[in-house]
Design a protein around this motif. Structure first.
Motif, PDB file in Angstrom:
ATOM      1  N   PHE A  65      -1.781   3.098   6.813  1.00  0.00           N
ATOM      2  CA  PHE A  65      -1.579   2.795   8.222  1.00  0.00           C
ATOM      3  C   PHE A  65      -2.863   2.897   9.046  1.00  0.00           C
ATOM      4  O   PHE A  65      -2.862   2.560  10.222  1.00  0.00           O
ATOM      5  N   LYS A  66      -3.936   3.406   8.441  1.00  0.00           N
ATOM      6  CA  LYS A  66      -5.249   3.524   9.100  1.00  0.00           C
ATOM      7  C   LYS A  66      -5.138   4.134  10.492  1.00  0.00           C
ATOM      8  O   LYS A  66      -5.670   3.612  11.468  1.00  0.00           O
TER       9      LYS A  66
ATOM     10  N   THR B  88      10.245   2.533   6.398  1.00  0.00           N
ATOM     11  CA  THR B  88      10.727   2.040   7.681  1.00  0.00           C
ATOM     12  C   THR B  88      10.499   3.065   8.790  1.00  0.00           C
ATOM     13  O   THR B  88       9.993   2.734   9.866  1.00  0.00           O
ATOM     14  N   SER B  89      10.821   4.291   8.531  1.00  0.00           N
ATOM     15  CA  SER B  89      10.671   5.350   9.534  1.00  0.00           C
ATOM     16  C   SER B  89       9.214   5.614   9.871  1.00  0.00           C
ATOM     17  O   SER B  89       8.860   5.800  11.040  1.00  0.00           O
ATOM     18  N   ASN B  90       8.370   5.645   8.853  1.00  0.00           N
ATOM     19  CA  ASN B  90       6.960   5.910   9.117  1.00  0.00           C
ATOM     20  C   ASN B  90       6.272   4.734   9.799  1.00  0.00           C
ATOM     21  O   ASN B  90       5.409   4.920  10.651  1.00  0.00           O
ATOM     22  N   MET B  91       6.666   3.528   9.460  1.00  0.00           N
ATOM     23  CA  MET B  91       6.084   2.341  10.074  1.00  0.00           C
ATOM     24  C   MET B  91       6.390   2.282  11.575  1.00  0.00           C
ATOM     25  O   MET B  91       5.516   2.015  12.381  1.00  0.00           O
ATOM     26  N   PHE B  92       7.642   2.565  11.914  1.00  0.00           N
ATOM     27  CA  PHE B  92       8.071   2.384  13.307  1.00  0.00           C
ATOM     28  C   PHE B  92       8.158   3.674  14.121  1.00  0.00           C
ATOM     29  O   PHE B  92       8.382   3.611  15.330  1.00  0.00           O
ATOM     30  N   PHE B  93       7.966   4.829  13.502  1.00  0.00           N
ATOM     31  CA  PHE B  93       8.058   6.097  14.222  1.00  0.00           C
ATOM     32  C   PHE B  93       6.762   6.912  14.095  1.00  0.00           C
ATOM     33  O   PHE B  93       6.109   7.194  15.075  1.00  0.00           O
ATOM     34  N   THR B  94       6.373   7.231  12.888  1.00  0.00           N
ATOM     35  CA  THR B  94       5.241   8.130  12.684  1.00  0.00           C
ATOM     36  C   THR B  94       3.907   7.466  13.027  1.00  0.00           C
ATOM     37  O   THR B  94       3.113   8.025  13.784  1.00  0.00           O
ATOM     38  N   PHE B  95       3.654   6.282  12.468  1.00  0.00           N
ATOM     39  CA  PHE B  95       2.344   5.656  12.600  1.00  0.00           C
ATOM     40  C   PHE B  95       2.361   4.402  13.469  1.00  0.00           C
ATOM     41  O   PHE B  95       1.498   3.543  13.330  1.00  0.00           O
ATOM     42  N   ARG B  96       3.302   4.270  14.375  1.00  0.00           N
ATOM     43  CA  ARG B  96       3.410   3.035  15.174  1.00  0.00           C
ATOM     44  C   ARG B  96       2.254   2.829  16.103  1.00  0.00           C
ATOM     45  O   ARG B  96       1.445   3.524  16.471  1.00  0.00           O
TER      46      ARG B  96
ATOM     47  N   PHE C  51      -1.599  12.231   3.718  1.00  0.00           N
ATOM     48  CA  PHE C  51      -3.022  11.945   3.860  1.00  0.00           C
ATOM     49  C   PHE C  51      -3.375  10.529   3.407  1.00  0.00           C
ATOM     50  O   PHE C  51      -4.114   9.831   4.096  1.00  0.00           O
ATOM     51  N   PHE C  52      -2.837  10.092   2.295  1.00  0.00           N
ATOM     52  CA  PHE C  52      -3.133   8.727   1.830  1.00  0.00           C
ATOM     53  C   PHE C  52      -2.550   7.670   2.778  1.00  0.00           C
ATOM     54  O   PHE C  52      -3.202   6.662   3.060  1.00  0.00           O
ATOM     55  N   ASN C  53      -1.347   7.902   3.270  1.00  0.00           N
ATOM     56  CA  ASN C  53      -0.749   6.928   4.185  1.00  0.00           C
ATOM     57  C   ASN C  53      -1.440   6.930   5.544  1.00  0.00           C
ATOM     58  O   ASN C  53      -1.639   5.873   6.147  1.00  0.00           O
ATOM     59  N   ARG C  54      -1.825   8.083   6.005  1.00  0.00           N
ATOM     60  CA  ARG C  54      -2.516   8.169   7.302  1.00  0.00           C
ATOM     61  C   ARG C  54      -3.832   7.401   7.271  1.00  0.00           C
ATOM     62  O   ARG C  54      -4.120   6.615   8.172  1.00  0.00           O
ATOM     63  N   PHE C  55      -4.635   7.635   6.269  1.00  0.00           N
ATOM     64  CA  PHE C  55      -5.979   7.058   6.239  1.00  0.00           C
ATOM     65  C   PHE C  55      -6.062   5.688   5.577  1.00  0.00           C
ATOM     66  O   PHE C  55      -6.921   4.892   5.933  1.00  0.00           O
ATOM     67  N   TRP C  56      -5.194   5.405   4.622  1.00  0.00           N
ATOM     68  CA  TRP C  56      -5.318   4.152   3.872  1.00  0.00           C
ATOM     69  C   TRP C  56      -4.262   3.124   4.261  1.00  0.00           C
ATOM     70  O   TRP C  56      -4.580   2.010   4.635  1.00  0.00           O
TER      71      TRP C  56
ATOM     72  N   LYS D 195       0.838  -1.208   0.000  1.00  0.00           N
ATOM     73  CA  LYS D 195       0.000   0.000   0.000  1.00  0.00           C
ATOM     74  C   LYS D 195       0.870   1.255   0.000  1.00  0.00           C
ATOM     75  O   LYS D 195       0.580   2.216  -0.713  1.00  0.00           O
ATOM     76  N   PHE D 196       1.916   1.230   0.816  1.00  0.00           N
ATOM     77  CA  PHE D 196       2.850   2.352   0.852  1.00  0.00           C
ATOM     78  C   PHE D 196       3.458   2.564  -0.534  1.00  0.00           C
ATOM     79  O   PHE D 196       3.658   3.696  -0.965  1.00  0.00           O
ATOM     80  N   GLY D 197       3.711   1.449  -1.231  1.00  0.00           N
ATOM     81  CA  GLY D 197       4.242   1.530  -2.590  1.00  0.00           C
ATOM     82  C   GLY D 197       3.266   2.168  -3.562  1.00  0.00           C
ATOM     83  O   GLY D 197       3.665   2.974  -4.405  1.00  0.00           O
ATOM     84  N   VAL D 198       1.987   1.830  -3.452  1.00  0.00           N
ATOM     85  CA  VAL D 198       0.965   2.440  -4.319  1.00  0.00           C
ATOM     86  C   VAL D 198       0.903   3.942  -4.072  1.00  0.00           C
ATOM     87  O   VAL D 198       0.895   4.749  -5.012  1.00  0.00           O
ATOM     88  N   VAL D 199       0.875   4.327  -2.798  1.00  0.00           N
ATOM     89  CA  VAL D 199       0.876   5.749  -2.459  1.00  0.00           C
ATOM     90  C   VAL D 199       2.168   6.391  -2.964  1.00  0.00           C
ATOM     91  O   VAL D 199       2.158   7.504  -3.500  1.00  0.00           O
TER      92      VAL D 199
END
Length: 126
Positions: free
Chosen positions: A61-62, A118-126, A54-59, A10-14
């Motif tokens: 990483f929900k 990697t950073s967003n998975m484990f820091f921003t949206f963990r 916005f796409f990563n937040r809502f789609w 999904k991150f790749g699509v965004v």
């Protein structure tokens, strides 16, 4: 593990949407408006970052974090580090190794993609 793969896809699509925005605006500002290539790169990258948040937040990483401002701040920090890494890679590949500017940008985008996920998975949206 499966959830990480799904989020990565999904991150790749965004990311592809972001690349289209980034490359499109970079090309427009560099080639049509004759801006400095690094300023054009920063502009394209920045607009893509806002879209991707916005796409990563809502789609992807929900996120249900009510403090979206702090989340955007973290995303912006990760992206800013990514931007510095992006420009460093472009400088190395284009100026030092003499790759075509857009070829250098493709390599830089791939490197920054791994950093951002990697950073967003484990820091921003963990």
């Amino acid at each position: 593990m499966e959830q990480y793969v799904y989020k990565f896809l999904k991150f790749g699509v965004v990311g592809v949407m972001g690349v289209v925005i980034d490359f499109g605006l970079t090309w427009f500002f560099k080639e049509k408006l004759r801006w400095n290539k690094y300023l054009a790169n920063v502009t394209g990258f920045s607009v893509a970052v806002i879209n991707n948040f916005f796409f990563n937040r809502f789609w992807t990483f929900k996120s249900t974090n009510p403090n979206w401002g702090l989340e955007f701040g973290k995303f912006a920090l990760v992206s800013t580090i990514g931007l510095l890494l992006n420009n460093l890679c472009i400088y190395i590949f284009h100026q030092r190794l003499k790759f075509n500017f857009y070829t250098a940008k493709v390599f830089a985008t791939g490197i920054v993609f791994v950093w951002n996920f990697t950073s967003n998975m484990f820091f921003t949206f963990r």
